[in-house]
Every structure is written in C-alpha cells, then in structure tokens.
Write an enzyme that holds these catalytic residues in place. Structure first.
Site, PDB file in Angstrom:
ATOM      1  N   GLY A 154       0.843  -1.185   0.000  1.00  0.00           N
ATOM      2  CA  GLY A 154       0.000   0.000   0.000  1.00  0.00           C
ATOM      3  C   GLY A 154       0.880   1.238   0.000  1.00  0.00           C
ATOM      4  N   CYS A 155       0.400   2.312  -0.606  1.00  0.00           N
ATOM      5  CA  CYS A 155       1.240   3.519  -0.685  1.00  0.00           C
ATOM      6  C   CYS A 155       1.390   4.170   0.686  1.00  0.00           C
ATOM      7  CB  CYS A 155       0.699   4.505  -1.714  1.00  0.00           C
ATOM      8  SG  CYS A 155      -1.041   4.902  -1.527  1.00  0.00           S
ATOM      9  N   ASN A 156       0.336   4.195   1.465  1.00  0.00           N
ATOM     10  CA  ASN A 156       0.468   4.710   2.834  1.00  0.00           C
ATOM     11  C   ASN A 156       1.349   3.780   3.661  1.00  0.00           C
ATOM     12  OD1 ASN A 156      -1.388   6.847   2.355  1.00  0.00           O
ATOM     13  ND2 ASN A 156      -3.093   5.444   2.679  1.00  0.00           N
ATOM     14  N   ALA A 157       1.151   2.482   3.441  1.00  0.00           N
ATOM     15  CA  ALA A 157       1.927   1.496   4.198  1.00  0.00           C
ATOM     16  C   ALA A 157       3.413   1.646   3.915  1.00  0.00           C
ATOM     17  CB  ALA A 157       1.442   0.091   3.865  1.00  0.00           C
ATOM     18  N   THR A 194       4.998   4.406   3.010  1.00  0.00           N
ATOM     19  CA  THR A 194       5.501   5.649   3.604  1.00  0.00           C
ATOM     20  C   THR A 194       5.740   5.485   5.102  1.00  0.00           C
ATOM     21  OG1 THR A 194       3.994   6.710   2.028  1.00  0.00           O
ATOM     22  CG2 THR A 194       5.175   8.143   3.564  1.00  0.00           C
TER      23      THR A 194
END
Lengths: 342, 342, 342, 342
Positions: free
Chosen positions: A148-151, A153
């Site tokens: 995931g992109c948030n994950a 970061t």
C-alpha cells in the site's frame, strides 16, 4: 536484451504511471495493455499525455497472448486481481499492485477486506514488495505483492526504529497527509475538484484504514510481538504525494542515527540532516523518499517525517524497482528521474 | 563522450529545470553551477528536490574555471546576460535563456526592453533558438538565443500558417494562458499562493508584452511584410504550462493540414486529430508541444491551440535540445521524458 | 414581512448557493428544499457547510405543499425544469435557473438543446433574467429565466457596446475562462481534482457551446440584425469565476466611456479605470461583476474583460436579485456580501 | 446606533478580512484605515475585491483623528503593536490581533518572541480573546488580545477536555494543517504559488511554534498544573483553513459528550455527531468552528478534530465577535455569513 511487458489494468493511474516510467527505461518493451471497458481504444485516448509513445491498443485480458511476455504488472482492483492472477500461466513473473497478496495470513485479508481470499495457495508464494527490506526474496520471486502507498511511507519512517527498538513500540501516532491520486481515477463526489480543492479533512479515522493490516503484519514481525500504531490519513488538495508525520517516544538523535545508518546505501531513501523535515513537493514524480527527524521541546519525544510520491515510490515506481530485480536488470534502471519541481 | 556543462544562474527555475533534465541525459556532466547571492551553498539547499544528485556547490561566476567547459547555459536575467556573455572566453558554446539575444535588430531590443543593447556585436552571431525552424543554423552556432516561452508557444501554433499564407495575416488574435513559473522565483506579491490561486486575470494587456518583439520579428520575416498579432497573456493558478488560443481567419481543414504536414517529422510537435484540442496538463514536465485545430460555426473562422510546458519546451528543454545539436549529440537525448500526469 | 421560499433541486451547487445567500437575507424564509435522490436527508448531510442553519429536510417535489409558498427557485437540470414548472400552481412566482426558458424561439431551443421544447406556452411568458437589462419586465413577471453564466458574463462585457454600435459587430472574439463549479456537482472524469488541477484546456470549441444561443438572441435583438460572435470557453483549475476576454474592433476610449455610462448607476457592475483589467479572485463569492477595458498597440483594436462569480452573479445571486424585484424587496437585499479574498 | 471603527494595519489579510466582515455588519462604520507604506492609496488599489465599498483612503497612524473613534482594531505586526497601542488615547477600546498581549507573563513573551515586552503595564489589563471562554471579561475590557489562529483551533478542540480531565494531560499530540494566509501577505519564497501549491510539509517543528506559549498558558491554567502538548503545524496548499488533529488518551464517547455539552449553546462551535470529522472547506469564509470526535481500534485512544477559517474565526471574525461584546452589540452581528463552498 529487452524484456516484454504486459500491464493489466492500464486505464488506472498506476497503469499510466508504469507506462510513463517504462517509456525511458530502455530495457523493457510494452507488449500488451489491458482495460476491460476501454478495450479497443488507443492509449492516447485514455491518457493523452502518452500520445507520443508507440503503444499497443488496449485489449481485454482474454485477448492477450502471454506466450512472449516476460513480466506482468497487474494494476487491477483488489479481489479482481486474485482471480486474474490465478488464471495466468504459471511461469509468468508478476508484480501485483493491488492489495490482494500483501497480507500473509488469509484471515487478516478477510478481516481487512471483508471477504475470504480466493487464492490462498498463491498467497503462500507471494513476497511482500517493500524493496529495500525484501530485496533477496524479491529477486527470486515469481509473484511480488506491491505494498500500500500509505503502508510504504509509514514503514520507511519506522521500520529501522522498530527493529532497533529505538522508540517506544506502544506509543506511535502516525498522521498521514495523502494526495488524491491515491484514490485512483474513480468517479466519487468527494474527489471532484470543486469538492476537494481548497480544503482538507481526515478520512478512514478510528483505525479503520486497510493499510493498518500491513503495518500490523510488518511491525509485529519486526518486533517479535504485536505492535499497533494509531494511524489516521487526511486527504489533501494535491495530486501526488504522501507525507507521514510520526510522533514517537525516543531519543531524537538516536532515531536519526538509526535511520541514517539503515538507509546509508539506499539510493532512493534520503535521510535529511538532523532537524530538517521533508516536503512532498520535492519528491514529486520521482522514486525518491525523503525522511527527516526532529526532536521536541518535550524530552524524549521525537518526530519522524517521510515524504514520497504515492504513484511512483508508493506504487508504480516500487513495482518497476521490483520487476528490475526479478528480471536481473540493475535495480535503479528507469527510476532515476529527478523530481518535477515546481 | 561526456560534455562538461556550466549553468550560470542555477538558482532560478530554468536553471533547476536544466539540472533536472541533464540528470538523466547520460552524455553531459554538470561541472559548474553559479548563483551570486547563494554562492557557497550546496544546490540541495536551494532546491531540495535535487538533493539526490551529486552536484557542484553554487559558485560566483568569477570563480568558475571555464577551461574544461564545453557548453554554457546562461539562465541569468536579461541585461545581466549580455554583460556576462561578453566576458566569457570566445570559444565557449553558449545557449542563452534570457531575452538578450532574441531580437536581431538592436533597435528592437531597445524598444521592448527599455535600454540600449550592450553587446550588439555578439547579437550578430546569435541564432534564434526555435529549434525546429533554425536547426541548421543552431547546429553550427556558437551562441544560441533561447526564445521567450510565450513566443515559442505562439510560433508553434502559427508559423507554418503564416509561411503558407493559410490564414489572414491581418486578423490574428492570440489569447495566452500562462502558468506562474514563467515569472520565475521572484518575490512579487501577485505571485504569492494566497494571491494567485483560485483566480485568473490578464496581464501586460494592450500589446505591451515583450514577447511581441519576437512575434513581430519572426512572423514578419516569414511573411515578407509586417505582421502584427493582437496578443494578451493571462496568468493562471498553475505552476507549469502555456496554452495559446489563436483565433484566425482561414479554412480550418487547410489550417490543420498545413500544421500536420509541417510537423510530420517532428518528434516533439504533436498535431492532434482535427477537432481535438490540447491541454497543458498533458504536456507537463515534458518537451512536447500538443497542437490542435478546430473550425467554427462561423464560416472561414478557425482556432489553433498549442500547449507546452513553459519550463521545458518553452525554455530549458528547448535549451537542451539546442545544446544537443551544437554538441553533435542526438537531438532528443535527455528529452524523451513522458509528461507527468496526473 | 418574510417571503416563503422553495428551492427545487437543492442538492446542486446553485441550490446550495441560494441557501448560502438567503441565510443572511433577512426577508426570506426557506420553507422547502427538494432533491429527488436525497429526499429524506437533512441538508447538513448533503452540504455540511450549511450545518449551522435551521433548514427543512430534503423532500421529493411531490411532497411539497406549495400553498404557503411565495417564490420558487427551480435549480433543476434543463428539460426536467420544463416538466416540473408546467405542473406547478399557476399563481406561483418562479425563477428558473435552468436553460429551459432562456431562448424565446422554441426552434432555437430545439436547435441548441437537441429536443423540442415541452412547454412553449410557458416560454411565452418567461422574461430573460439579465437583471440590469430587463428590470422592469422582471418586476412584473411570474416566470423569470435565469441566464447562462457564460452568457451573463459575455453580455455584461458587450451589450452596451453592441447597442451603441461602439464596436464592429462582425468581428467579436470571446475567449472565456470558466471555473469548474459551472459544470455542477456531476460525476465526470474530467471534473476530478486529479484530472483538472494544474492544467487548462478549451472545451465546446467550434461554436458549439449552448450559451451561444443566448448571445445570438440578445446581441441580434440589440443590433436589430444578426450578430454572431466567435466564442470558446476554457476550463480552469479553480472552483468559482468566469473571466470573459473580448477582443473587439473599436476605439478603446469610446468603449470604456460607453460601458462606464451604461453602468454608472448599477451597484453590482463596476467598471474599472481605463487600462485596468479585472481578476476573478476579486469577485469571488459576491454578486459583483468587474469590467475593464484596454486599448492595444494595434490602432482601432480594444479588449474588454469582465469577471464574475459563476455561482453568484452568474446564477444564484442573479436569481435572488430577480426574486427580490418580483417580491418587491429592495433589489440588493442579501447580495451585498463582499468578495471572499484571499 | 453606529460605532465608528479604525483599523490599524489595513493592508494585511486580517485587516482586509475585517473590512469584508464589517461591510455587512450594519452597526459599524469604518472611519479610518491605516497602512504606513501604502498611506495615501485608496483601499481599492491594495485590495481590489473591496472596490465597491465606500472606504476612507489609507493613512498613516499619526494622521488619524481618534477623537470620534469608538473601537480600534489593531492588525499590526507583533512588537509594532505594543508601541502603537501604548500611544493611543487611554479611553479607546482596542482589539489587538497581534501576539503582543496574549501571554500574561512578560517573561513568557520574552521567551517566545525573543525580546522584552515594551508595555507590560498594558499587558496587565489585556483580556485573552478566546470569546467563548472569556466572554464576561471581554465584555468589560478595554483591551482584548486576539488569540493565535492555531492556538484558537487547538483550544476549541481541547479546553473542555482538559478542564474536565477527560483525557490524559501528559499525552496530547496536536498535528495541525494550516493554510497559507495565516502567514500574511509577506514576500517570502516559500509562500509563492510555484513553491507552495502541489505539496505540503511540516514547519516550526520541535516544539518551537510561538503559539505553544498560548497552549501552555491556557491549558496549564485550566488544569491547575503544567500541561505541555506536542504540537507541529504543517503548511497546506490552500488559502484558508486550519485543521487540528488531536490524538489523545481517553474514552472517545466521554470526549464527545464533554465537548457537546460544553458547546451546546455556542452558535459558532458546532460539534458533529460522534464519528463524523470536519473539513476546512465547510467552514471557509465563516466564523464557524466544526469539531468532531472519533474513537480508535486502540482501546482508550481517541481523536478530536477541529476546523476553522484562520482569517475569520481564527482572527478577524473572533476580533469582531469580541468587539461586538465590548460595544454592547449582539455578539453574532455581522458574523452569520454561511461558509463559501465550493
């Protein structure tokens, strides 16, 4: 030697971003692009910014001849991805950009995504695609699960600190500021320009965002015991970029040293001088992640801030980096574009 | 073989854009960067998005050793540029991005820029840098004058039509929509986010914009008689992009055919299918120019719209394209980046 | 005395804007709000910015008791509007914000909107709602047709000039820059933040925009002979505002004098000093229209620029201004809000 | 009866916002506007959006005749404010929007603002201007100190919780997202559109933001012992709005109940239903503050989010609300404008 590539789900933003990156890669050739509802259209119609490229027309997945394909990027919605990948030839190398193969335990998948996993046997061979931490496994993998992109970061900000126990594992607040392209090219009222621009708000509050499944899995594995962060994302009036502000208990200098050492040899992970904090605008369009650390007037409190471009380092750039490894191409190939500022 | 490059005035947006482009060029090495007020600073401090690059510190021009330099990009303000270039070693190849050498007649320079030209003898050898139309002269030139970004956009829309007399030369309205980076990194109240965002307005109305000097020079030369367009730019709440909307009298199909044929072999100039019009967002960050033509319900009226990125095709990309020619490097080298959308 | 108001179609932007304006009007009470798909919901759910107001829940039109209603604002889509208004009690005063009653000749309606008019007898009594030019008719009208927002902007720039023949009637180019809220709260891909922000492009080119029907009707009536303008709108990355740039042939000073005199007593139409041109940001959220005139270096050419807020002066503010007249309330009531800048 | 008003420092954003609000107030008349560097100019030149108002020209402070003035709004920079106010007639009522009189202890002022307080005797009579919590004192005050805009937002989220000890006082993280107009109309590079738009970043990290002085003072007074929050603001690509995300330890339902009861009779402070969180876009241009509470999957953890417009409720709206009290005008007069959305 040129690798032949297929991108499934090329009408979404991550699909288009893959094409953008591969355009100057030099050792990959795009052999097939699929998009069910747009099948038959030239890519230039769906993404006019790619008009200058010589690309195959969009097809239905069923129409693709996978025999000459070396690598498939699967940029389909979750749940769809499982079904499609299960039907692909067994010898194809695959990077999946969906959420379908990120969580090792199918029970976790069901809990966070609300339905049973349809391909648990494939899950077993999937490697979690956070390149810098799974490089060896990725190199030998057939199926890599993009994170995931948030994950991604949050993990860049925190993994080395959790592994080294440089911070209190039971007191981590993660406040994310996320650009709108992370929501994809979807027709939802809150994604309209008139609704989104000029304002900002939290969403998926209360510990309900699905990327928490990844944080739990990865941070707990690192610590050898359950780690649960408090995580709330906020939607920003911008197109690209995630800024993760992590509030932690620990010695700020130790935090900075730990991150600096962990990432010393990583070309894409740039730790800023102590006290400097990053901005999303300075990584825009690139595969870079900028990470900064600040202390606080409160003794023993620190702040770690990570910034990356959700479409590049947060998804399609990561996918390409993983594909390079899987195809034995130098890892940074096609990924050295400097950020596009201003 | 690698060419050694100096960028004078590297603290401005066009300087930073040159660094961005050269970062993946492959055949150029940045040997010197200058910026008077920031001399001594690392580039990463002035432009954090370039932090990952191994760049020389900013210097004062006087400190640069030009002996090993093959090419100078001069990204200084106009007037300053003249003085600096006049003092450079005579054998240096130079692409000047300022306005100083664009107008062949020093009287024109004085009229539009309000002071006499200080280096008229250098003006004589300068070649006007609109690559696609001056390719042969540029290849052999020592000093190339980069065009104005608005001037480039309008000329891409109109030059072939004026040359072919496909339109009425006395009835050309050019309404431009320009992004704010064209104004540079200057501390002016109207460039503040709080002032600019959420609104738009015309500026330099009344035929007072300096790029009219270039339009007059070039269009009149093409036509063999004076051609004067009515031109008004408008400032947009966006960072990159110029959209030129030209309202002309002529047969729309002939207009489209004329442009299509003129640009058939130009990789960066893309003429859209008849009736389709471009958007700045689809050329953003690239060296491309998209051009579209539409007819009108009014017989004999047509509209030509050209879109490009002012920092890339409108200035630094153009400069690099010219430098490639001057250094005998394939013209498109370092310039094939796909636009960054969304 | 307080007038009781119903707003039909209150879930769209013009409906919400009416509520915003009426909130501080003082002499109107909102008695009913309708929205078919959202019937039953509190307005605060559909528009959280109106949460502090004591408003009726959204209803279906069929549920409204029109017996105590003094004025209906009809903010429904065109075509729907005709059908709904035809069924309303005959004695209700109505301001329609749709396109349904703007064009006097039903044949014009059919040509521009692609289907026959369903209520031509109502069309006969409808008054065109450009307040400053139809004030007396509006005062006595039962049904007023709100103008198109682009049509209003262009007319404020040009009507006095056409009426006075201060410009060449056969040489008018109208380049409009329009904010996205004019497209309504509709789920269309090109209205997404990720698609729209950071770029701009023309749309409805070729003389196909429907507001041309209004320009043709009004300008021709003023001139006593056919007048046809070349008009192309451009979509801007902003939420509110229309900027009309009119390129005309005429004496700029005469143009300025003509507009200044025509609008001398109009509180909402502000003609700027000669040579100053307006910006949309300076009328945002208000019922004001700023108008400027510039000459050009080309003798006999001039530019007229008008700026207004499409949701206020361009639609809901205009509607309220007309309703005030129809209800014998001072015309400016509820409309003196200063623009919201920055 | 109409009160006569002077605004000192009318060329800044808070000055202009005061004029915007007073324009429809009905019981105030603007008798003087000052701005040193712009003295002599009409306000329309400095703020064209106020062009339609009949306003006095800008003056130097020395030129103002304070004899007929009832109320002074002082919108000058801190430090300047002290000096100016010390010289005003002693019987003038004053609302100061600067930081000069917010901190009761001159030692705190010196610590946070880096220089000794120049008017400590005036400080003694100053009342802290957070209206809802100091209403009675404000009513009788001669000098009211407007709060910091960030300080106001955080306090609306937290004061009742701290007073009731509904949360752990030693574990409060306050992550703020702030629009750019809070920085004023200042020529700083990072406030340029090209620099700010499309990205976001933390600033004043490490517990260095001056509004911490207000948090410390107010929260500690409420708790009867030192309370220190960890507070970091982030700069957003938007013009108006502050969103305070407070991460706290406490029972989320109790938190929600506590806030709901505390603000039950406050027209401007709207507590949303449990689990709903606010957005800055829904308070834009208004004097409202929206406050939401969410629980978390982590037992005992909660999130409080407050949103307001920094120029209105965060400064000029607050100032006007206080002035109304001081002048015995109904408190909400001129402040009931609905938010301007979209």
């Amino acid at each position: 030697m040129t690798s032949r590539i297929a991108i499934l789900g090329a009408s979404g933003y991550t699909g288009a971003e893959l094409v953008r990156l591969i355009a100057t890669h030099g050792r990959m050739e795009i052999a097939a692009l699929t998009a069910d509802r747009k099948a038959g259209s030239p890519m230039a119609e769906v993404y006019p910014h790619l008009r200058h490229l010589d690309l195959p027309h969009l097809q239905r997945i069923e129409e693709v001849d996978f025999s000459g394909i070396d690598m498939v990027f699967c940029a389909l919605p979750h749940a769809t991805s499982q079904a499609v990948i299960a039907d692909l030839p067994r010898d194809l190398k695959i990077v999946d950009l969906s959420a379908d193969f990120r969580l090792r335990d199918p029970a976790d998948y069901e809990r966070w995504y609300g339905k049973p996993h349809a391909a648990p046997e494939l899950q077993k061979e999937a490697v979690y695609g956070l390149t810098e931490f799974y490089r060896d496994e990725i190199r030998g993998a057939r199926l890599v699960a993009g994170t995931g992109c948030n994950a991604a970061t949050g993990q860049y900000a925190l993994r080395p600190l959790i592994a080294a126990e440089a911070i209190d594992l039971d007191d981590i607040v993660l406040d994310l500021k996320c650009a709108v392209s992370g929501a994809g090219r979807s027709l939802r009222e809150n994604l309209l320009h008139a609704e989104l621009s000029e304002g900002y708000h939290p969403y998926a509050a209360g510990g309900t965002h699905r990327h928490l499944g990844e944080f739990d899995q990865e941070f707990s594995a690192l610590a050898g015991r359950p780690v649960r962060v408090q995580f709330t994302p906020h939607l920003m009036p911008a197109n690209r970029g995630i800024l993760a502000s992590a509030y932690v208990t620990g010695d700020a200098r130790v935090v900075h040293d730990t991150l600096s050492q962990a990432y010393a040899d990583e070309p894409f992970l740039q730790v800023l001088p102590f006290g400097e904090l990053p901005s999303t605008r300075h990584v825009r369009g690139s595969n870079l992640c900028h990470i900064g650390v600040s202390g606080d007037r409160l003794p023993g409190r620190a702040m770690v801030v990570a910034a990356l471009d959700n479409l590049t380092k947060g998804s399609s750039g990561q996918a390409l980096q993983n594909a390079n490894l899987m195809l034995d191409i130098p890892e940074h190939t096609g990924l050295m574009l400097a950020p596009c500022f201003p």
